[in-house]
Design an enzyme around this catalytic site. Structure first.
Site, PDB file in Angstrom:
ATOM      1  N   GLN A  40      44.641  39.100  33.909  1.00  0.00           N
ATOM      2  CA  GLN A  40      43.655  39.996  33.299  1.00  0.00           C
ATOM      3  C   GLN A  40      42.227  39.610  33.657  1.00  0.00           C
ATOM      4  O   GLN A  40      41.857  38.442  33.564  1.00  0.00           O
ATOM      5  CB  GLN A  40      43.828  39.953  31.781  1.00  0.00           C
ATOM      6  CG  GLN A  40      42.965  40.911  31.029  1.00  0.00           C
ATOM      7  CD  GLN A  40      43.210  40.841  29.533  1.00  0.00           C
ATOM      8  OE1 GLN A  40      43.953  39.990  29.050  1.00  0.00           O
ATOM      9  NE2 GLN A  40      42.607  41.737  28.798  1.00  0.00           N
ATOM     10  N   GLY A  45      41.139  31.874  31.617  1.00  0.00           N
ATOM     11  CA  GLY A  45      41.806  31.283  32.778  1.00  0.00           C
ATOM     12  C   GLY A  45      41.620  32.110  34.035  1.00  0.00           C
ATOM     13  O   GLY A  45      41.491  31.569  35.133  1.00  0.00           O
ATOM     14  N   CYS A  46      41.574  33.417  33.886  1.00  0.00           N
ATOM     15  CA  CYS A  46      41.419  34.293  35.052  1.00  0.00           C
ATOM     16  C   CYS A  46      40.008  34.208  35.623  1.00  0.00           C
ATOM     17  O   CYS A  46      39.822  34.308  36.833  1.00  0.00           O
ATOM     18  CB  CYS A  46      41.787  35.720  34.693  1.00  0.00           C
ATOM     19  SG  CYS A  46      43.538  35.891  34.245  1.00  0.00           S
ATOM     20  N   VAL A  47      39.021  34.008  34.757  1.00  0.00           N
ATOM     21  CA  VAL A  47      37.649  33.798  35.230  1.00  0.00           C
ATOM     22  C   VAL A  47      37.610  32.521  36.059  1.00  0.00           C
ATOM     23  O   VAL A  47      37.096  32.503  37.181  1.00  0.00           O
ATOM     24  CB  VAL A  47      36.651  33.715  34.049  1.00  0.00           C
ATOM     25  CG1 VAL A  47      35.281  33.250  34.535  1.00  0.00           C
ATOM     26  CG2 VAL A  47      36.541  35.056  33.341  1.00  0.00           C
ATOM     27  N   ASN A  50      39.512  32.975  39.456  1.00  0.00           N
ATOM     28  CA  ASN A  50      38.771  33.812  40.398  1.00  0.00           C
ATOM     29  C   ASN A  50      37.507  33.125  40.901  1.00  0.00           C
ATOM     30  O   ASN A  50      37.148  33.270  42.067  1.00  0.00           O
ATOM     31  CB  ASN A  50      38.437  35.171  39.772  1.00  0.00           C
ATOM     32  CG  ASN A  50      39.557  36.169  39.947  1.00  0.00           C
ATOM     33  OD1 ASN A  50      39.638  36.829  40.960  1.00  0.00           O
ATOM     34  ND2 ASN A  50      40.432  36.240  38.958  1.00  0.00           N
TER      35      ASN A  50
END
Length: 159
Positions: A40, A45-47, A50
């Site tokens: 998402q 964690g995705c920030v 990425n």
């Protein structure tokens, strides 16, 4: 874990990128592709993931690899996410989970005793002939991008 294994032909797909163009996996033949699937946009964690891939994007490019992130978010979400964090990696929108399911990363997950279907953070290296070369599940977000770069180097050294 995904049903895809090294040596399998990678499932082909055409999906929109956050810049408004389309990405077709089979049009990348002749160079390796690194796909990282994440759950998402704009979540902790995705920030981190990425940002780490973005910090290493030039190194993936120096090795001749195409680096792409994929999540079930839509184009508007991806565009806002990239702008907010200054991300360098192109992002594929897959809200209908065409590639996500074809790559086998939409799976039953468990969190705090609750079971639900969701995306299992997994990355793939696809060789220049369109075959899966490496599958790495991101069991730890921190350092995952560097781990994928090392795997790409290892794969290239064998080739």
């Amino acid at each position: 874990m995904t049903h895809l294994q090294p040596g399998d032909i990678a499932p082909d797909f055409t999906l929109p990128l956050d810049d408004g163009t389309n990405f077709t996996l089979s049009q990348q033949l002749g160079r390796p592709v690194v796909l990282f699937f994440y759950p998402q946009d704009d979540s902790g964690g995705c920030v981190d993931e990425n940002r780490e891939f973005s910090a290493l994007a030039a190194e993936f490019g120096d090795r001749g690899a195409v680096l792409i992130g994929i999540s079930p978010d839509d184009l508007d979400s991806h565009q806002a996410f990239r702008r907010k964090y200054g991300l360098a990696v192109p992002l594929i929108a897959d809200p209908e989970r065409k590639a996500i399911e074809a790559f086998g990363v939409w799976q039953l997950k468990k969190l705090y005793g609750r079971e639900f279907m969701g995306l299992v953070r997994t990355s793939f290296i696809i060789d220049a002939e369109g075959r899966i070369a490496k599958v790495i599940r991101a069991t730890r977000i921190k350092g995952h991008a560097a781990k994928m770069l090392e795997a790409l180097d290892s794969f290239r050294a064998k080739g």
